[in-house]
Write an enzyme that holds these catalytic residues in place. Structure first.
Site, PDB file in Angstrom:
ATOM      1  N   GLU A 290       0.818  -1.205   0.000  1.00  0.00           N
ATOM      2  CA  GLU A 290       0.000   0.000   0.000  1.00  0.00           C
ATOM      3  C   GLU A 290       0.855   1.258   0.000  1.00  0.00           C
ATOM      4  OE1 GLU A 290      -3.669  -1.983   2.592  1.00  0.00           O
ATOM      5  OE2 GLU A 290      -2.354  -0.484   3.513  1.00  0.00           O
TER       6      GLU A 290
ATOM      7  N   GLU B 240     -10.823  -5.201  -3.006  1.00  0.00           N
ATOM      8  CA  GLU B 240     -10.549  -6.531  -2.457  1.00  0.00           C
ATOM      9  C   GLU B 240     -10.974  -6.557  -1.005  1.00  0.00           C
ATOM     10  OE1 GLU B 240      -5.977  -6.763  -0.991  1.00  0.00           O
ATOM     11  OE2 GLU B 240      -6.209  -6.602  -3.153  1.00  0.00           O
TER      12      GLU B 240
END
Length: 558
Positions: free
Chosen positions: A272, A468
């Site tokens: 991330e 997701e």
């Protein structure tokens, strides 16, 4: 022979008006297209006198088509998602019903730390089951510590190549998640480190790793302050990433664009784009985390910036009154809602610098990936985090320590979304199964609000969003929340997700109970997409911005 013209935000075609694309290709449908200065038209195909028109949501547009010398006009996007729509229409002679591309993440240890393929027979059986169900493909995590683990520039893709061949043989697509981070062992995932030679360099110079106020080093990710510094036998981290991506491209050239349709670039911890402000074993939810700006390279950068801004005393380090990892915002002065120094001139100076460093790092990484794969029909993607605790406070403390200057009266995500648009990259959002109500009220969580904020910015800049779930996820409540996030009913002007990734494949998924739930969920998510396809949502021109994708005017013969 029909030509497919892939256009960006605006493009003049001969003497025709400019075309504007306020949204992205989503599954099997084009959400909306309008001609500046005239009535919106459907995008369609004129081939051998047969008009094949895509449905739009606006009921006033159903009977109109846009024709331009047997040309299909469509969004410029990397990869074959958009082109596949046209190919399906040409081959079938009719538009396809809307479909949400669905992927399943393979286990993190599918390729072992020793660069061998694990559980080969089980993987084959799982791939067959997914293909039979109708899943589009799988996500393959590609670890830097495995592919270049032994020595600099000594790339070994043999296990990953064998895995891609298995996936292709099963008739599935591949999304490659390039992991330039490491992870510690837990029940959720195996231990996978950065390359051994990188860690050895870290023994000599621990400042290559992110560092907190107490001097703790985060050894699973390199500090973004050294992106351009040649500290690894004359190579910088960006040059090392470039080497990995170029070698990957050369090795998998036969699969890119057909089997391998998307490449997600790891941008930080857990892939991330954020600082490692919540390290496992130190941080505990819902602590605010800590600023990660104390390696000598970050401090030197801050010092230089403070001198340039005329405040040299502000460049000595991070806020002195910030809480520690597990503390709450009110326990120290910096994040307090009323009178906290986050809202002071110094707070604005530091937080602006801190987020700008993260933004620049993401830009460097995605720009590099886009340049390497610019001639390939493959999607480039990156992941933004969903740091949702303390969102309902003025200071948004946990978001600040992770690098997003998102406070009351200031949108901390729009600049990041604009950066994704600039680099023609998709945004992947995690935690799609998480709701506001499942967290303690005192933590002031709101994952739903943060999703909405990012998706509104994404719609403004025309950036597709994929989603997701968190790991693990196999219950009806979580599945229902995902369905709610596919298309947010309270904001019908926002496009549905471009695709969804389920985490993850494994023995637990294929247990009788979980598999039954998963099958029902998979069928429901396509039904949800079809329901959105039937909805007639009027366009709201004032709220719709044009897409920022840059590969304008590319012609592809179908």
């Amino acid at each position: 022979m029909a030509a497919v013209t892939r256009l960006g935000s605006t493009c003049a075609m001969a003497s025709e008006r400019f075309l504007h694309f306020p949204s992205q290709i989503v599954g099997r449908q084009i959400d909306s297209v309008r001609l500046s200065g005239c009535m919106p038209h459907l995008v369609g195909l004129h081939r051998d006198m047969n008009k094949l028109a895509f449905r739009l949501k606006n009921p006033d547009l159903k009977k109109k088509t846009f024709q331009k010398r047997r040309t299909v006009v469509m969004l410029a996007s990397r990869g074959d998602h958009g082109l596949q729509i046209v190919e399906d229409v040409i081959k079938s002679g009719k538009p396809m019903k809307k479909h949400l591309p669905f992927y399943v993440m393979l286990p993190a240890d599918t390729v072992s730390a020793h660069n061998t393929l694990n559980h080969c027979k089980a993987i084959q059986a799982g791939l067959l089951a997914l293909k039979t169900l109708g899943v589009d493909g799988v996500v393959m995590q590609v670890w830097w510590g495995i592919a270049e683990g032994d020595a600099p520039t000594n790339y070994d893709w043999s296990a990953y190549l064998s895995l891609v061949k298995l996936i292709q043989a099963a008739g599935l697509k591949v999304q490659a998640s390039m992991c330039f981070h490491g992870c510690k062992y837990s029940k959720k995932k195996p231990a996978i480190a950065l390359p051994s030679w990188v860690l050895k360099e870290g023994d000599n110079d621990p400042n290559i790793f992110f560092t907190d106020h107490a001097g703790n080093r985060y050894r699973d990710c390199l500090s973004l302050a050294i992106d351009d510094l040649p500290l690894f036998e004359g190579r910088s981290p960006l040059q090392m990433v470039s080497g990995v991506l170029q070698s990957f491209r050369a090795t998998f050239s036969d699969y890119i664009g057909n089997t391998l349709v998307e490449i997600s670039i790891g941008l930080g911890p857990d892939g991330e784009l954020r600082y490692p402000s919540f390290p496992e074993g130190i941080w505990k939810f819902p602590g605010v985390g800590e600023f990660q700006c104390y390696d000598k390279y970050m401090v030197a950068n801050l010092k230089q910036h403070s001198e340039e801004m005329g405040h040299p005393k502000w460049g000595l380090g991070g806020p002195h009154d910030a809480p520690s990892y597990c503390q709450w915002p009110h326990e120290r002065g910096f994040f307090m809602d009323n009178g906290g120094s986050w809202s002071s001139p110094y707070g604005d100076f530091f937080l602006s610098w801190y987020t700008s460093q993260l933004l620049a790092h993401g830009d460097r990484m995605l720009s590099l990936a886009s340049s390497i794969f610019k001639d390939d029909k493959v999607i480039i993607a990156g992941k933004l985090p969903a740091i949702h605790w303390w969102y309902k406070t003025k200071s948004h403390a946990a978001e600040l320590t992770s690098g997003f200057y998102n406070v009351e009266g200031r949108d901390g995500y729009e600049a990041f979304v604009e950066m994704f648009a600039k680099n023609t990259s998709l945004i992947n959002l995690p935690r799609m199964d998480v709701s506001d109500l499942e967290h303690p009220a005192e933590a002031r969580c709101s994952p739903e609000s943060i999703f909405l904020q990012i998706r509104r910015a994404s719609h403004k800049y025309g950036v597709p969003v994929t989603g997701e779930n968190s790991f693990p996820c196999c219950d009806t409540a979580a599945f229902k929340k995902i369905l709610d996030n596919v298309h947010i009913q309270s904001s019908p002007e926002l496009p549905m997700l471009t695709s969804f990734t389920f985490a993850s494949m494994g023995a637990s998924l294929f247990s009788p109970h979980n598999w039954r739930l998963f099958v029902n969920f998979f069928r429901s998510i396509d039904q949800c997409a079809s329901m959105v396809d039937e909805m007639d949502v009027p366009l709201k021109d004032k709220k719709v911005a044009s897409c920022s994708f840059s590969n304008v005017g590319q012609l592809v013969q179908v």
